[in-house]
Design a protein around this motif. Structure first.
Motif, PDB file in Angstrom:
ATOM      1  N   THR A  44       0.844  -1.187   0.000  1.00 23.62           N
ATOM      2  CA  THR A  44       0.000   0.000   0.000  1.00 23.62           C
ATOM      3  C   THR A  44       0.881   1.239   0.000  1.00 23.62           C
ATOM      4  O   THR A  44       2.032   1.194   0.445  1.00 23.62           O
ATOM      5  N   VAL A  45       0.322   2.310  -0.518  1.00 24.18           N
ATOM      6  CA  VAL A  45       0.995   3.612  -0.489  1.00 24.18           C
ATOM      7  C   VAL A  45       0.000   4.641  -0.010  1.00 24.18           C
ATOM      8  O   VAL A  45      -1.215   4.454  -0.091  1.00 24.18           O
TER       9      VAL A  45
ATOM     10  N   THR B  32       3.515   3.243 -12.305  1.00 18.16           N
ATOM     11  CA  THR B  32       4.360   3.530 -13.465  1.00 18.16           C
ATOM     12  C   THR B  32       5.678   2.775 -13.373  1.00 18.16           C
ATOM     13  O   THR B  32       6.139   2.190 -14.356  1.00 18.16           O
ATOM     14  N   TYR B  33       6.284   2.760 -12.193  1.00 18.48           N
ATOM     15  CA  TYR B  33       7.556   2.064 -11.984  1.00 18.48           C
ATOM     16  C   TYR B  33       7.400   0.572 -12.279  1.00 18.48           C
ATOM     17  O   TYR B  33       8.227  -0.031 -12.975  1.00 18.48           O
TER      18      TYR B  33
ATOM     19  N   LEU C 113      -1.922  -1.826  -4.116  1.00 19.10           N
ATOM     20  CA  LEU C 113      -1.416  -2.228  -5.425  1.00 19.10           C
ATOM     21  C   LEU C 113      -1.637  -3.724  -5.583  1.00 19.10           C
ATOM     22  O   LEU C 113      -1.115  -4.522  -4.797  1.00 19.10           O
ATOM     23  N   TRP C 114      -2.411  -4.107  -6.602  1.00 22.38           N
ATOM     24  CA  TRP C 114      -2.747  -5.497  -6.869  1.00 22.38           C
ATOM     25  C   TRP C 114      -2.102  -5.938  -8.169  1.00 22.38           C
ATOM     26  O   TRP C 114      -2.124  -5.202  -9.156  1.00 22.38           O
ATOM     27  N   VAL C 115      -1.539  -7.135  -8.171  1.00 24.25           N
ATOM     28  CA  VAL C 115      -0.901  -7.709  -9.354  1.00 24.25           C
ATOM     29  C   VAL C 115      -1.349  -9.163  -9.499  1.00 24.25           C
ATOM     30  O   VAL C 115      -1.775  -9.780  -8.524  1.00 24.25           O
TER      31      VAL C 115
ATOM     32  N   ARG D 291       9.350  -7.420  -5.122  1.00 21.91           N
ATOM     33  CA  ARG D 291      10.769  -7.047  -5.093  1.00 21.91           C
ATOM     34  C   ARG D 291      10.960  -5.633  -5.637  1.00 21.91           C
ATOM     35  O   ARG D 291      11.642  -4.806  -5.029  1.00 21.91           O
ATOM     36  N   LEU D 292      10.324  -5.346  -6.765  1.00 22.03           N
ATOM     37  CA  LEU D 292      10.431  -4.014  -7.361  1.00 22.03           C
ATOM     38  C   LEU D 292       9.805  -2.954  -6.462  1.00 22.03           C
ATOM     39  O   LEU D 292      10.351  -1.864  -6.291  1.00 22.03           O
ATOM     40  N   PHE D 293       8.662  -3.280  -5.873  1.00 22.90           N
ATOM     41  CA  PHE D 293       7.973  -2.337  -4.992  1.00 22.90           C
ATOM     42  C   PHE D 293       8.830  -1.994  -3.772  1.00 22.90           C
ATOM     43  O   PHE D 293       8.838  -0.857  -3.311  1.00 22.90           O
TER      44      PHE D 293
END
Length: 106
Positions: A40-41, A52-53, A84-86, A96-98
Motif C-alpha cells: 500500500t501507499v 508507473t515504476y 497495489l494489486w498484481v 521485489r520491485l515495490f
C-alpha cells in the motif's frame, strides 16, 4: 472494456473459469491466477508513481483505493491509502520491485 482488461480481479459474476483464465492470460501477458496485494501507499500520487515504476518493468498493476478518497479528495490517512494489486504469477517480482521504491518520510 474494463471488464476484459481487469478480468483477473475478483469481481465475481457468472464467468466460466476457463474463459476467465484464458482472458487473464491474454490481458496480463500470461500472468493469470488470483490477484495479490503487494503493498500500500499513501495517496494517489504515490500510487501512480508506483504503478508507473512497476509497469515499466513489465508488471501488470491495478490500483484500489477507498471510494471516499476520490469522492472527497482525501490523499492521506486511512482513507487515502491505495492498494497495489498484481496477478499472482507476477507477485514475487512485483514485490521485489515495490520494495525498491523509497518515498521518504514526507
Amino acid at each position: 472494456m474494463n471488464e476484459r482488461a481487469l478480468r483477473w480481479l475478483p469481481f465475481g459474476g457468472d464467468h466460466d473459469q476457463n474463459a476467465a483464465d484464458s482472458a487473464s492470460q491474454a490481458t496480463t501477458g500470461g500472468g493469470g491466477g488470483e490477484p495479490v496485494c503487494i503493498g500500500t501507499v499513501d495517496g494517489p500520487l504515490r500510487a501512480e508513481i508506483a504503478r508507473t515504476y512497476l509497469e515499466q518493468a513489465g508488471v501488470t498493476v491495478h490500483l484500489q483505493a477507498e471510494s471516499a478518497s476520490s469522492l472527497y479528495g482525501v490523499v492521506s490517512g486511512p482513507l487515502g491509502v491505495v492498494q497495489l494489486w498484481v496477478p499472482a504469477a507476477e507477485a514475487e517480482e512485483a514485490a521485489r520491485l515495490f520494495s525498491e521504491l523509497d518515498f521518504g518520510s514526507a
